[in-house]
Design a protein around this motif. Structure first.
Motif: not given
Length: 655
Positions: A143-150, A606-621
């Motif tokens: 996740a990021s925000y970049d503009v050429n201007c700066y 990021a448009w997709l969240e992954l889960y570890g095996k038998n986990r309820t919290v997304p892998l990212e967190y």
């Protein structure tokens, strides 16, 4: 003009001001008859034509750009709606406090953007900086925000730093002195009047985005030995503290050094090091108006190139590299390189590919080292990996150390193939992740046209597999998106797709037969992982599988002495851009609900969240899954040599 001596360290060319290429265009800009003193701030900058540019020149131009309320409102509307409807972690980021090794706080990105939209700005530069800072608080490398201007100029310090431990004490030291004044390994006691380690940790906590873990962010901020694929060499890499793609807060950094190799070692050495500035494009301009028209605005020119996954390493160039993305420094342009090959006395190189390189330790000849420095490689890299593993076998290697340091991720299929080559599948879903996506009405409408379409991209249900049906076949309808489920996270309820799967194709029978003969295949006790936490996206997915599914022990190196350090920085392999999304709408001949932004940009999400095996919290967190078995500290020796690290891990693992 000051001239610095070029030498072997990466980015030393950034300090060789005399060697900067003067940018030219097919039709050079014809400046008006105004004298330099009568030019506006961008005119004075443009008149330098890329030569001997100073911090104050760039700062004056950036701050002279007029604020446009209409363009700002459009920007906030688009970015807000993008992160509301398409970014998958908007609700999860609201978590009040993440468990260790994470250190991030709750982030309400929608509220932050709304607040920015209500502020009365006079500075266009400050507006876009605030938007970038807001996205940065997510600490998501996707996740990021970049503009050429700066991002039209890059900035480098003469000193790059690291934080080794000696006799149980961690200090900040000089990794490389690009002016060759003999300051290497001098202790840095203070930076801008603060204790040096405290200063850099505070800066990394606030400004580095590569991980939820502040100690991984510290590793991203500091220097290290990185792999340079073009010349198959390990070389010095400056960290994000020393190389910036955005205008730093001030024109210099003050250092207070203590050097045992100097006659005056009893007295502190005080240095005020100004930023050295390098143009990042060949676009010419003659005043504020033409800078905005030629560099900033969307009409004409190219948007920033898509950043490679995770924390890509910069390339060494004789002239200034083109840094297109903060934290993901990627240099390009066809110019000669100056890369020294680091010779390993105790490591014999057997095979090298585009993403992997294989060594055998001479002092421990039954140990092979597979360096996986990226997963951003062609599909034929699997052949190279098999060749390298076969070479291990033919040299009587029985144990494998996998070095994942600095791996910015890449192709999902290569991650799966690499996992299967050490632990072959028992069934087709063994190396696959369960996933879900945001599915509000905007996504549902998009998916209706995207279904079974060559232009549906991420929103074509046939790209996914139905876990509700035995055997998990591909979707034959659009139920994945059209029958969403309500999920409440941190007090906010939104619509998500049902769980589906990122399917990974099993390896060929021939490959499976070949790897079955190796003594480490399927044996976790014969495999170890080495990481500095800078293992991102597809690399993070690989590290998760090996450690948490198959039980391989991992060693993480660096960070702050005595504190936790993650094995990987972020996971997912699901990065997309605002431009990609708008192209999908256009190809499907559907009007996008997102307004076009005025500035050329690279907004990633990021448009997709992954889960570890038998986990309820997304892998990212799912912080628990990031913990390694072992921690190592950087020393003055191992920080400068991967070979020393390899022996250290091998000796601790297989005595």
């Amino acid at each position: 003009m000051v001239s610095f001596t070029l030498h072997s360290a990466i980015f030393s060319a950034l300090l060789a001001v005399a060697a900067i290429t003067t940018f030219t265009a097919a039709a050079p800009v014809a400046f008006s008859n105004q004298t330099s003193s009568r030019l506006d701030a961008c005119g004075r900058l443009g008149q330098k034509n890329g030569v001997d540019v100073k911090y104050k020149d760039v700062a004056a131009c950036y701050r002279a750009i007029p604020f446009d309320r209409f363009a700002a409102d459009t920007t906030i509307s688009t970015v807000h709606d993008l992160f509301r409807d398409y970014y998958v972690f908007t609700d999860k980021a609201l978590a009040p406090r993440l468990p260790k090794p994470f250190t991030s706080e709750s982030v309400d990105i929608l509220k932050q953007l709304q607040t920015i939209g209500l502020r009365k700005y006079k500075s266009d530069y400050q507006f876009h900086t605030d938007v970038r800072y807001a996205i940065d608080t997510l600490r998501d490398g996707h996740a990021s925000y970049d503009v050429n201007c700066y991002t039209n100029y890059a900035f480098q310090q003469h000193l790059s730093l690291y934080a080794p431990v000696k006799k149980g004490v961690q200090t900040v030291r000089v990794f490389t002195d690009y002016k060759e004044r003999g300051y290497e390994d001098c202790i840095v006691d203070k930076i801008d009047g603060q204790p040096a380690l405290d200063h850099i940790r505070q800066w990394a906590t606030k400004r580095v985005t590569c991980s939820h873990d502040v100690n991984t962010r510290l590793n991203c901020a500091l220097s290290r030995q990185g792999y340079y694929a073009e010349d198959s060499a390990f070389i010095d890499e400056p960290g994000e503290f020393s190389v910036r793609a955005y205008l730093p807060d001030k024109r210099y950094i003050d250092y207070e050094l203590r050097c045992s190799n100097k006659k005056s070692s009893s007295r502190p050495i005080r240095l005020r090091e100004e930023w050295v500035v390098f143009p990042q494009s060949k676009i010419q301009f003659e005043d504020v108006e033409s800078y905005v028209a030629n560099v900033c605005l969307s009409q004409g020119g190219a948007a920033p190139s898509s950043a490679v996954h995770g924390q890509a390493r910069p390339h060494l160039r004789k002239s200034a590299p083109l840094i297109k993305k903060r934290d993901l420094l990627h240099a390009y342009d066809t110019v000669e390189t100056l890369v020294p090959v680091q010779k390993f006395d105790d490591a014999e190189k057997l095979v090298a590919g585009n993403a992997t390189i294989f060594y055998r330790l001479k002092s421990q000849p039954d140990v092979g080292v597979m360096v996986v420095h990226t997963l951003d490689a062609n599909f034929d890299e699997v052949d190279t990996i098999l060749e390298g593993l076969t070479a291990f076998h033919s040299h009587n290697v029985t144990k494998v150390l996998v070095d994942l340091q600095g791996n910015g991720g890449g192709i999902l299929s290569l991650s799966s193939d690499l996992t299967q080559m050490l632990f072959p599948n028992n069934n087709t879903l063994d190396a696959s992740f369960e996933v879900d996506m945001r599915a509000p009405e905007t996504v549902q409408r998009l998916s209706a046209l995207g279904f079974n379409s060559p232009y549906g991209a991420n929103y074509d249900a046939r790209a996914y597999h139905d876990l509700q049906v035995e055997g998990a076949p591909q979707y034959e309808n659009n139920d994945l998106f059209m029958k969403p489920v309500n999920i409440t996270r941190n007090g906010r309820t939104n619509q998500y797709s049902e769980r589906t799967v990122l399917y990974s194709t099993p390896l060929s029978t021939e490959t499976l037969t070949a790897v079955a003969a190796f003594p480490w295949t399927g044996r976790r006790e014969n495999i170890r992982i080495l990481t500095d936490g800078r293992c991102a996206s597809a690399c993070g997915m690989t590290a998760y599988f090996w450690t948490k599914v198959y039980g391989i022990e991992a060693y993480s190196i660096g960070g702050t002495k005595g504190e936790d350090l993650s094995m990987f920085s972020f996971a997912g392999a699901s990065v997309s851009t605002l431009s990609d999304l708008q192209d999908t709408y256009s190809l499907l001949k559907m009007e996008s609900p997102l307004k076009e932004m005025a500035y050329k940009n690279q907004v990633r999400f990021a448009w997709l969240e992954l889960y570890g095996k038998n986990r309820t919290v997304p892998l990212e967190y799912d912080a628990e899954l990031y913990r390694p078995n072992h921690r190592l500290d950087y020393t003055q020796r191992n920080a400068r040599s991967r070979e020393v690290m390899w022996r250290q891990v091998a000796g601790a693992s297989w005595k």
